[in-house]
Structure formats: structure tokens, C-alpha cells
Design an enzyme around this catalytic site. Structure first.
Site, PDB file in Angstrom:
ATOM      1  N   CYS A  56       0.821  -1.203   0.000  1.00  0.00           N
ATOM      2  CA  CYS A  56       0.000   0.000   0.000  1.00  0.00           C
ATOM      3  C   CYS A  56       0.866   1.270   0.000  1.00  0.00           C
ATOM      4  CB  CYS A  56      -0.993  -0.057   1.157  1.00  0.00           C
ATOM      5  SG  CYS A  56      -2.431   0.962   0.858  1.00  0.00           S
ATOM      6  N   GLU A 105      -0.841  -8.342   5.351  1.00  0.00           N
ATOM      7  CA  GLU A 105      -0.510  -8.478   6.778  1.00  0.00           C
ATOM      8  C   GLU A 105      -1.736  -8.306   7.671  1.00  0.00           C
ATOM      9  OE1 GLU A 105      -0.201  -5.848   5.033  1.00  0.00           O
ATOM     10  OE2 GLU A 105      -0.444  -4.044   6.245  1.00  0.00           O
ATOM     11  N   HIS A 108      -3.332  -5.198   1.649  1.00  0.00           N
ATOM     12  CA  HIS A 108      -2.615  -5.426   2.916  1.00  0.00           C
ATOM     13  C   HIS A 108      -2.645  -6.896   3.319  1.00  0.00           C
ATOM     14  CE1 HIS A 108      -2.165  -1.249   4.524  1.00  0.00           C
ATOM     15  NE2 HIS A 108      -3.153  -1.017   3.683  1.00  0.00           N
TER      16      HIS A 108
HETATM   17  N1  GLN Z   1      -3.656   6.383   0.981  1.00  0.00           N
HETATM   18  C1  GLN Z   1      -2.372   6.105   1.546  1.00  0.00           C
HETATM   19  C2  GLN Z   1      -1.268   6.884   0.853  1.00  0.00           C
HETATM   20  O1  GLN Z   1      -1.524   7.563  -0.067  1.00  0.00           O
HETATM   21  C3  GLN Z   1      -2.064   4.622   1.485  1.00  0.00           C
HETATM   22  C4  GLN Z   1      -3.032   3.875   2.326  1.00  0.00           C
HETATM   23  C5  GLN Z   1      -2.480   2.658   2.975  1.00  0.00           C
HETATM   24  O2  GLN Z   1      -1.282   2.422   3.042  1.00  0.00           O
HETATM   25  N2  GLN Z   1      -3.369   1.865   3.524  1.00  0.00           N
HETATM   26  O3  GLN Z   1      -0.156   6.802   1.248  1.00  0.00           O
END
Ligand code: GLN
Length: 192
Positions: free
Chosen positions: A82, A176, A174
């Protein structure tokens, strides 16, 4: 022989869940919060989800950005989830972005809008599973890959959500935050 030892970037975000999952696989982990942590021996790095702009600012302020980028360029295996994926990306919406910038991917941040910030899906991840649980939290997706070196491992809803580029692995979701450790196992096995 010493066990695999993985550095987990612990500046912000969901790093504890990664540590637990890796420890469950018998891997030793340590948290990276400052340069002296980073200088320990390591076989790989995990960059967690969270807020990529905050993580970027901290990496910069703590003088971690360049050593980490250099280590990845020299072949240190890395797994970004992410926000971690965003930090690894070279481009955002077709423009160069600030970050670690080691992966040839163009990302779209908060791609699913504020309304549909978070959702779950089950999908295929190449080489790993055809029923992988995916948790998306204000997730990015990948508009496109920027080099033939990047392999697409997974798509959800017509968008690329997991990729591999040599020793670099990244997911928009994610792993994890679920009980499924197959992606972490894959990362650990590929590090050897
Ligand atoms: N929206 C977040 C970003 O732009 C990422 C979201 C996340 O890691 N769950 O960094």
C-alpha cells in the site's frame, strides 16, 4: 548459518502486523526507526502501509531515504504494501514522484475515492494463490508498468494491484491484515 533477518520500516503505519506475520514464519525481524537501526545486517526489507507522504517526510528527515534506496538498487529484497508500494513507485499519474523510486510503475493514489476507501476482495495472485484475500484501505492501484521487467501478479476490478520486479515485490492491498501468510512466505522464500 544465521536465520533470515528482515528489517521492517517502523516510522508509521501497520508495521507490527508485518512483524507478527514474519515471526510466524520463523523469520527474525527488527524495526527501523533511525539510521543506526538500518545499519544492522539484514536480508530484506518490508515497507508497510500507512501514509506515504508522512513516511516519505520521515525517511527524508531521518536521512534514511538515500541509504535505503541505494540498498534496494544494489539488490536488497523489498516488499512494499500500500503506502510502501507508493514509496517504491517511480511515477504517480504519469509524473515522476518523490520517494524511493526503485520500481518501474505508475501509481494512482487513493484510487478508489473517499467514499469507497476500504473494501475486501478475493482474487488471484500469480504463482501464489487463486483465492487470496485482499484488504484495500484507501489503496492505490497501478495505472501501468513502465518496463518489461515488471511482472503483473494480480489485478482486481481491472486494475493492477500486485507486481514484482526482480527482487522487489509490491501490493496495493494489505496481506498483513489477514490470516493468510502466503505472500509473506513467498517473499521470504524468494529472498534466499
Ligand atoms: N492512501 C495512503 C497513501 O496515499 C495509502 C493507504 C495505505 O497504506 N493503507 O499513502
Amino acid at each position: 548459518m544465521r536465520r533470515n533477518r528482515i528489517a521492517v520500516l517502523a516510522l508509521q503505519g501497520a508495521f507490527i502486523e508485518h512483524e507478527q506475520m514474519l515471526q510466524g514464519l520463523g523469520v527474525e525481524t527488527f524495526e527501523v526507526r533511525q539510521l543506526s537501526d538500518w545499519e544492522q545486517p539484514k536480508d530484506g526489507l518490508v515497507i508497510p502501509g500507512g501514509e506515504s507522504t508522512t513516511q516519505f517526510r520521515l525517511l527524508n528527515d531521518l536521512a534514511l531515504l538515500h541509504p535505503i534506496r541505494q540498498a534496494i538498487l544494489e539488490g536488497l529484497p523489498v516488499f512494499g504494501t500500500c503506502a510502501g508500494l507508493i514509496l517504491l513507485a517511480k511515477q504517480e499519474d504519469g509524473h515522476p514522484r518523490q520517494g524511493l523510486c526503485t520500481m518501474d510503475i505508475d501509481v494512482c493514489r487513493n484510487a478508489y475515492g473517499r467514499q469507497l476507501g476500504s473494501f475486501n476482495a478475493i482474487g488471484e495472485v500469480a504463482d501464489i494463490a487463486n483465492d487470496f484475500p485482499m484488504t484495500f484501505i484507501r489503496a492505490p492501484y497501478i495505472h501501468r508498468t513502465l518496463s518489461p521487467e515488471v511482472e503483473i501478479l494480480s489485478e482486481a476490478d481491472g486494475h493492477i494491484v500486485a507486481v514484482r520486479q526482480g527482487h522487489q515485490l509490491a501490493t496495493a492491498f494489505h496481506p498483513e491484515l489477514t490470516a493468510d501468510n502466503r505472500l509473506h512466505r513467498y517473499f521470504v522464500e524468494r529472498m534466499k
